[in-house]
Design an enzyme around this catalytic site. Structure first.
Site, PDB file in Angstrom:
ATOM      1  N   CYS D 149      17.566 -15.374  33.966  1.00  0.00           N
ATOM      2  CA  CYS D 149      18.006 -15.217  35.350  1.00  0.00           C
ATOM      3  C   CYS D 149      16.805 -15.162  36.293  1.00  0.00           C
ATOM      4  O   CYS D 149      16.770 -15.843  37.317  1.00  0.00           O
ATOM      5  CB  CYS D 149      18.878 -13.975  35.493  1.00  0.00           C
ATOM      6  SG  CYS D 149      18.185 -12.471  34.799  1.00  0.00           S
ATOM      7  N   TYR D 150      15.809 -14.354  35.957  1.00  0.00           N
ATOM      8  CA  TYR D 150      14.630 -14.273  36.820  1.00  0.00           C
ATOM      9  C   TYR D 150      13.948 -15.635  36.956  1.00  0.00           C
ATOM     10  O   TYR D 150      13.645 -16.076  38.071  1.00  0.00           O
ATOM     11  CB  TYR D 150      13.642 -13.238  36.285  1.00  0.00           C
ATOM     12  CG  TYR D 150      14.028 -11.789  36.474  1.00  0.00           C
ATOM     13  CD1 TYR D 150      14.254 -11.266  37.747  1.00  0.00           C
ATOM     14  CD2 TYR D 150      14.154 -10.924  35.390  1.00  0.00           C
ATOM     15  CE1 TYR D 150      14.584  -9.920  37.932  1.00  0.00           C
ATOM     16  CE2 TYR D 150      14.490  -9.569  35.566  1.00  0.00           C
ATOM     17  CZ  TYR D 150      14.698  -9.080  36.837  1.00  0.00           C
ATOM     18  OH  TYR D 150      15.015  -7.754  37.001  1.00  0.00           O
TER      19      TYR D 150
END
Lengths: 345, 345, 345, 345
Positions: D149-150
């Site tokens: 996600c990051y």
């Protein structure tokens, strides 16, 4: 394609309607009104919808009734009835999300809303838009009064029990817990983040305007006058409405029998899920969907039925129920455009 | 200085006790136990307390009963009763925050907690630590059973009404809404952020273990057996407990009369605030304090009293009430160390 | 007893001041002003304080400057400077929580606040009320400019590092995350619950008015002009302000050396807690307190210091810092009335 | 219909995959595995999906690779690589949501994940599943490594800027703010409601395992080694990931020029929305959708670009990105089943 318009497109129910309608298979969005944002692009006021819509917001003018098949009114109470007669004359059919046409008796309206109803004759024609109870009448209706969020949750929780005659109608209590979005998008101190966050509070105990709507529908089902204590509470969450309904039983009914009755009552409903015995409703499991989840219990020590229901107040409590009504009015599959599972977590 | 120790210092009620005790004017903290953190510094497990305490956590050993005047037990249910008899023998006085000594009748305990009570004789001696009802008995007590959070909120909301005899005791319903911290610090799926956030749910309807405790106290006040339906609900907030209590009235009593009675009943209580007529309880206005706020209403259409109370479940529902009890036991001003207003917003 | 008054008593910083002052050992509260609530009781506007205060709210009149020793101004920016000169003449000393007297150079004020400063001569006299940096000057001051929440968090995080000269002052970035209460109690769409909840957003990047205040103080410490990129963000929580400060290092400094320097720098500060190596700041552990927690790290791969600080924006970022300043001005113990540990959870 | 299965169906990314797949137009769900829930019905573990699925959860067995066209692995890091080689041999194609195949260089994996990679040869074959950068390679891939996600948020925010060469690659800082669901459904103290609520905290500064993934992709785009400081933070919300990226500019570039470049770069992307100048990313406006919203700014005083991006960490940061990859692998329209607007509020 069916042409639809929304009056009051920038409040929470308006935005939620748009979220559903932009991906509805047979709908084309024509006009969007918003008095305080005339001339702005809808995506500037509702950035979540950027890329889906490019409409400029306009003022509400009767002529929009000529350009659409279905008009959704997401206006404040009393604002709707000022427009409805003329809009109907222009030829559209209307789904009104306000409370203006939900009560059949104008005297009841006048009492609870503390204002004179402007077109009481339309109250006879308007259909109460709860498909689980009025499915057949909604189809051909010209004016559908979309139920309030609290009435939707309470009526769906109570209807099967009322129907049995097992309970004492004089003992009905509905204790409801609503997310903050139920209060709409207008600015108030109580709905500011820092006031509502980390706080649970009661309001309008025994006096809330949704009461007569609930009583009207339950009385019809019970074939006798039903009066209840209705207690709304505000919860620190955005969406969701949990109703806990209490009713004394006149005879010993156990949980499994009550559960079986609820399952039978809602067997064919696409949007009511009766939970397994021992499970109670949780708003988290219906968020973003048109579902109403129902869990039943009997407090045998006190011979009292306790029924819980959970809905998303902006969906089954407002906008997706309006789309369900639209589907029936247009002769479409009732689930069209409403097939998205709840968002969890 | 009075010497106090805490068994179970790293749960939420333990940490909250420490927050209050480190600034209490006449108290010195001796020992802190925590089975799963033996050897660690309390500030590593509760970083909020860094700079106030430098205690190393130890295992619970009976000898800690010799080194303190007051011992707080913030242990799980059933864990307390395994230790209490020996700890008392070592000379300390005990405030037990678990449910183990709240019920006078061991058979009731055995039924609701599904286990045999290990020292039923102590149930006779233990004092139920709700100062508003048992102020005099708490002072000299050797063993005080600190009430549960739900019972505190429900009993304070109901006691004045029960006392009048105006209501039908068979009609009592308590619908309660609790913050997540009421479930403690142990790891469970339901208390994970993503499960509890943005969700309101019911649980344990008609079956929750706090029920007999409420019934015991209300029966004493009513001088007759009182049975109620008690419905706990989980709210997406950390602290706070709102109770909404319903009771049918046997005669017409209006709101102002009910309100006047509540004001008179609690006139001298330092920690109960009866709200002005027309205002209902809100957990936000008691957070972090020992207050119980109470708002009353009468649903005259249905001749039913509706009483709301708000407490901070970790404070008046647990730790600050325990300190209030300690103050009485030590002959101190009852408000000592509890004079902080609620934290708002 | 010292007589204190508050102008702007019903905003969040005003209510927080009152929470602290009602239990301050040497203070008596004289007058409370609130233009939009004149004639109301403070407890009606701030129900959390019921039982502690019974003051009627009044309009701001210069005469209140005669009746108190210390006057707190919790007014909006630019409203303060319209009143300060006359209030000072009436004899009180002032702690101004607005931004009006924080900048020494009126041209900088005029540029960032887009308005002409009305009494630039007072900018020379006003003392910047960050006790960790200006302790001695605050004591005798007649006018103290209480720092903004962001500057408090960023300056305390950065001051020790700036002082060393180890870093490249041209590389400073402060990425800050604030709770919603930082925006005050005025009604805005962005601070409504349903808008702020479940959302994290950036605003005012590189343009926020707190920037020059930070640069003024860091430049003084560095003895050279310091310019930084300051990025505020809004978080879905009520209280708390986390600052993450980035600064390139001109030489290899490891985390332990940086940590030792921070510990030494703040060794005698009662309200700064330097966290153990490997731990970073968390707003949850300072809520409701006057603490600033600081955690340091060095990204050795990129030779960059990363310092995190956490404060409660309404406390160390506003009201409790104002009380800390008051304590110094009155010659009291600096910690008087501020000895409450953080509220956790 | 395309046959798909999920290993690890009861975690948050698994449930989110199911929410998308049950209404995907060309997909049939075959097998769902969950080691800790074998034998249970999926709707018992994920009640939100009741009515959509009736699958019994099974243990992960290599044979499931024979019964599906696409297998999603939603397993913990290191668990994936234990299964992938055999599953591929059984004939299915795999979209792995873990980190096991995202890095091309096994030595980098071994360093950051502190374990030896078990099938480094597959690292060469695996395609990094960010369609905006690797669209063509994803189509025919047998093994797609779904990005973290990051990295998704940071790479999409940074890629256009890196491509220009306007910035100093040595100055890159990514300050990221994630909702709690990013930590998954496993029980930890830090993700309990009462710990995460009302708290913002930093963790893993300069040491988080998503760092090398970001550097790998940005280095490829820059055609030189890129190293950055990556700082993850935990936010009190369920979904959403805001990234704020800082990069010094080597020349004067104003905001409008930067904005125009971003618009051009993402012109044809269906799921990236570049916001109008002056607007920054807000996670609230992408919740429940596959969108990445990007807002740009230049801090001209410090000649530094600041780019913000917002995604739903469970959607574009995990499950809907996986479906986007599946669509490409199956030769479908890339937006199939992903056409739902964000849920607001």
């Amino acid at each position: 394609m069916n042409r639809v318009s929304i009056a009051g497109a920038t409040g929470y129910t308006g935005i939620e309607l748009l979220r559903l309608l932009v991906r509805h298979p047979t709908v084309r969005i024509v006009s969007l009104t918003a008095e305080s944002h005339v001339g702005q692009n809808i995506a500037d006021v509702a950035p979540s919808l950027a890329g889906y819509l490019d409409h400029t917001l306009v003022a509400l003018d009767p002529s929009i009734g000529e350009e659409c098949d279905i008009l959704f009114l997401a206006l404040p109470h009393t604002a709707s009835m000022a427009h409805v007669p003329e809009l109907l004359q222009r030829g559209c059919r209307i789904i009104d999300l306000s409370a203006d046409y939900r009560l059949h008796d104008s005297r009841v309206y006048n009492t609870w809303y503390k204002t004179e109803h402007q077109n009481p004759e339309l109250l006879k024609e308007a259909v109460y838009g709860l498909p689980e109870l009025h499915r057949e009448a909604i189809g051909p209706a010209r004016l559908v009064a979309n139920p309030g969020c609290y009435p939707t949750g309470v009526i769906l929780a109570t209807a099967p029990l009322i129907q049995t005659g097992w309970g004492d109608v004089g003992s009905l209590v509905a204790d409801c817990k609503s997310g903050v979005s139920g209060a709409g998008r207008k600015l108030t101190t109580g709905t500011q983040f820092c006031e509502a966050n980390e706080g649970v509070s009661a309001y309008g105990l025994g006096e809330h305007r949704h009461t007569p709507e609930i009583e009207q529908e339950l009385s019809r089902l019970a074939a006798q006058d039903v009066s209840l204590s209705f207690s709304p509470h505000l919860m620190p969450m955005t969406r969701g409405l949990l109703s806990t309904v209490y009713m004394d039983l006149k005879q010993d009914i156990d949980r499994d029998r009550l559960h079986a009755h609820y399952e039978a009552f809602y067997e064919k409903e696409p949007f009511v899920r009766v939970l397994p015995p021992g499970r109670y409703a949780n708003t988290h499991y219906v968020a973003g969907s048109n579902f109403c989840d129902i869990g039943v219990q009997v407090d045998t020590r006190n011979r009292r039925a306790i029924v819980t229901s959970a809905i998303d107040n902006l969906m089954k409590g407002a906008s997706s129920q309006a789309v369900q009504n639209m589907n029936r009015m247009l002769g479409l599959e009732e689930t069209a455009g409403l097939d998205t599972p709840p968002l969890f977590p």
